[in-house]
Design a protein around this motif. Sequence first.
Motif, PDB file in Angstrom:
ATOM      1  N   MET A   1       0.846  -1.176   0.000  1.00 36.48           N
ATOM      2  CA  MET A   1       0.000   0.000   0.000  1.00 36.48           C
ATOM      3  C   MET A   1       0.894   1.242   0.000  1.00 36.48           C
ATOM      4  N   THR A   2       0.597   2.181  -0.872  1.00 39.61           N
ATOM      5  CA  THR A   2       1.357   3.416  -0.975  1.00 39.61           C
ATOM      6  C   THR A   2       0.831   4.434   0.026  1.00 39.61           C
ATOM      7  N   LYS A   3       1.772   5.083   0.702  1.00 36.52           N
ATOM      8  CA  LYS A   3       1.384   6.120   1.665  1.00 36.52           C
ATOM      9  C   LYS A   3       1.004   7.382   0.892  1.00 36.52           C
ATOM     10  N   LEU A   4      -0.177   7.907   1.184  1.00 33.07           N
ATOM     11  CA  LEU A   4      -0.656   9.106   0.508  1.00 33.07           C
ATOM     12  C   LEU A   4       0.005  10.349   1.092  1.00 33.07           C
ATOM     13  N   PRO A   5       0.285  11.360   0.254  1.00 29.75           N
ATOM     14  CA  PRO A   5       0.737  12.630   0.815  1.00 29.75           C
ATOM     15  C   PRO A   5      -0.364  13.175   1.720  1.00 29.75           C
ATOM     16  N   THR A   6       0.035  13.897   2.756  1.00 28.81           N
ATOM     17  CA  THR A   6      -0.912  14.380   3.757  1.00 28.81           C
ATOM     18  C   THR A   6      -0.861  15.896   3.844  1.00 28.81           C
ATOM     19  N   SER A   7      -2.018  16.469   4.106  1.00 26.53           N
ATOM     20  CA  SER A   7      -2.102  17.902   4.386  1.00 26.53           C
ATOM     21  C   SER A   7      -2.568  18.084   5.816  1.00 26.53           C
ATOM     22  N   ARG A   8      -1.727  18.740   6.607  1.00 27.41           N
ATOM     23  CA  ARG A   8      -2.080  19.097   7.977  1.00 27.41           C
ATOM     24  C   ARG A   8      -2.226  20.611   8.129  1.00 27.41           C
ATOM     25  N   HIS A   9      -1.963  21.318   7.010  1.00 33.86           N
ATOM     26  CA  HIS A   9      -1.985  22.783   7.024  1.00 33.86           C
ATOM     27  C   HIS A   9      -2.733  23.304   5.799  1.00 33.86           C
ATOM     28  N   LEU A  10      -3.395  24.420   5.971  1.00 35.15           N
ATOM     29  CA  LEU A  10      -4.145  25.044   4.892  1.00 35.15           C
ATOM     30  C   LEU A  10      -3.445  26.305   4.414  1.00 35.15           C
ATOM     31  N   ALA A  28     -19.085  19.305   1.809  1.00 33.02           N
ATOM     32  CA  ALA A  28     -17.761  18.681   1.794  1.00 33.02           C
ATOM     33  C   ALA A  28     -16.649  19.670   2.145  1.00 33.02           C
ATOM     34  N   ARG A  29     -16.925  20.978   2.033  1.00 33.67           N
ATOM     35  CA  ARG A  29     -15.912  21.974   2.375  1.00 33.67           C
ATOM     36  C   ARG A  29     -15.814  22.215   3.882  1.00 33.67           C
ATOM     37  N   LEU A  30     -16.497  21.428   4.673  1.00 34.27           N
ATOM     38  CA  LEU A  30     -16.353  21.422   6.131  1.00 34.27           C
ATOM     39  C   LEU A  30     -15.765  20.069   6.490  1.00 34.27           C
ATOM     40  N   MET A  31     -14.501  20.047   6.932  1.00 38.28           N
ATOM     41  CA  MET A  31     -13.861  18.753   7.165  1.00 38.28           C
ATOM     42  C   MET A  31     -12.754  18.839   8.205  1.00 38.28           C
ATOM     43  N   ARG A  32     -12.378  17.682   8.671  1.00 41.86           N
ATOM     44  CA  ARG A  32     -11.203  17.526   9.525  1.00 41.86           C
ATOM     45  C   ARG A  32     -10.260  16.490   8.933  1.00 41.86           C
ATOM     46  N   ARG A  33     -10.800  15.299   8.672  1.00 46.50           N
ATOM     47  CA  ARG A  33      -9.956  14.210   8.159  1.00 46.50           C
ATOM     48  C   ARG A  33     -10.702  13.507   7.030  1.00 46.50           C
ATOM     49  N   ARG A  34     -10.035  13.432   5.870  1.00 43.07           N
ATOM     50  CA  ARG A  34     -10.692  12.812   4.721  1.00 43.07           C
ATOM     51  C   ARG A  34      -9.662  12.530   3.630  1.00 43.07           C
ATOM     52  N   ARG A  35      -9.914  11.498   2.873  1.00 45.06           N
ATOM     53  CA  ARG A  35      -9.127  11.202   1.672  1.00 45.06           C
ATOM     54  C   ARG A  35      -9.794  11.927   0.516  1.00 45.06           C
ATOM     55  N   LEU A  36      -9.007  12.677  -0.253  1.00 43.65           N
ATOM     56  CA  LEU A  36      -9.532  13.436  -1.383  1.00 43.65           C
ATOM     57  C   LEU A  36      -8.799  13.051  -2.660  1.00 43.65           C
ATOM     58  N   VAL A  37      -9.463  13.255  -3.790  1.00 40.18           N
ATOM     59  CA  VAL A  37      -8.869  13.046  -5.101  1.00 40.18           C
ATOM     60  C   VAL A  37      -9.118  14.308  -5.912  1.00 40.18           C
ATOM     61  N   GLY A  38      -8.034  14.880  -6.438  1.00 39.88           N
ATOM     62  CA  GLY A  38      -8.135  16.090  -7.236  1.00 39.88           C
ATOM     63  C   GLY A  38      -8.692  15.825  -8.618  1.00 39.88           C
ATOM     64  N   ARG A  39      -9.037  16.883  -9.286  1.00 40.25           N
ATOM     65  CA  ARG A  39      -9.568  16.804 -10.649  1.00 40.25           C
ATOM     66  C   ARG A  39      -8.580  16.101 -11.582  1.00 40.25           C
ATOM     67  N   GLY A  41      -6.457  13.761 -10.609  1.00 33.78           N
ATOM     68  CA  GLY A  41      -6.180  12.414 -10.130  1.00 33.78           C
ATOM     69  C   GLY A  41      -5.271  12.313  -8.915  1.00 33.78           C
ATOM     70  N   LEU A  42      -4.742  13.431  -8.424  1.00 36.68           N
ATOM     71  CA  LEU A  42      -3.874  13.392  -7.245  1.00 36.68           C
ATOM     72  C   LEU A  42      -4.680  12.983  -6.013  1.00 36.68           C
ATOM     73  N   GLU A  43      -4.249  11.912  -5.363  1.00 40.65           N
ATOM     74  CA  GLU A  43      -4.893  11.452  -4.123  1.00 40.65           C
ATOM     75  C   GLU A  43      -4.075  11.919  -2.942  1.00 40.65           C
ATOM     76  N   PHE A  44      -4.763  12.384  -1.895  1.00 39.90           N
ATOM     77  CA  PHE A  44      -4.066  12.806  -0.685  1.00 39.90           C
ATOM     78  C   PHE A  44      -5.012  12.705   0.505  1.00 39.90           C
ATOM     79  N   LEU A  45      -4.420  12.763   1.687  1.00 39.22           N
ATOM     80  CA  LEU A  45      -5.173  12.684   2.929  1.00 39.22           C
ATOM     81  C   LEU A  45      -5.159  14.046   3.601  1.00 39.22           C
ATOM     82  N   VAL A  46      -6.298  14.489   4.041  1.00 40.71           N
ATOM     83  CA  VAL A  46      -6.410  15.710   4.850  1.00 40.71           C
ATOM     84  C   VAL A  46      -6.487  15.255   6.291  1.00 40.71           C
ATOM     85  N   ASP A  47      -5.636  15.818   7.147  1.00 46.93           N
ATOM     86  CA  ASP A  47      -5.602  15.472   8.565  1.00 46.93           C
ATOM     87  C   ASP A  47      -5.385  16.751   9.367  1.00 46.93           C
TER      88      ASP A  47
END
Length: 155
Positions: A1-10, A28-39, A41-47
């Motif tokens: 399993m590949t580790k997704l890049p993470t965002s802890r800062h806005l 969906a623009r109200l969140m704390r932790r979620r896996r997102l996929v960009g337009r 195809g970039l996948e990342f985790l919001v934490d």
Amino acid sequence: MTKLPTSRHLLHSPPEAVADIVVLDYDARLMRRRRLVGRGGLEFLVDLAEVTNLDDHWGFALDDGRAVGVEAAPENLVEVRGDLTRLAWHIGNRHTPCEILTDHLRVRHDHVIEAMLVQLGAEVRRVTGPFHPEGGAYGKGRTMGHDHGPHDHHA
């Protein structure tokens, strides 16, 4: 399993380079932790440290140095015209998020709210577009529930 890049800062403003854009509706623009996929195809985790309204930010700073923007998704809305002060009061009295523009209001499509507005004399028109409702108290955050603070109604 590949580790997704993470965002802890806005980010508060756009950076020089953008890796991707995520398109999210109002809820969906109200969140704390979620896996997102960009337009693109970039996948990342919001934490994030706490639940955050993304409308107050430009996008995400990933831990690998890349930036991802946030764009409001098109939603089914109702454009409201008429006695805006009176209509806004009734919308707010139902704790319904409302976008306030110079000559009209916008709310998300809801047949009950739409029927109420028509009964109050509003001209309504269904539209599709991004939804940016007014913030909560003091222009920040979101309106949530009916808590008016730590006061006692029985004092």
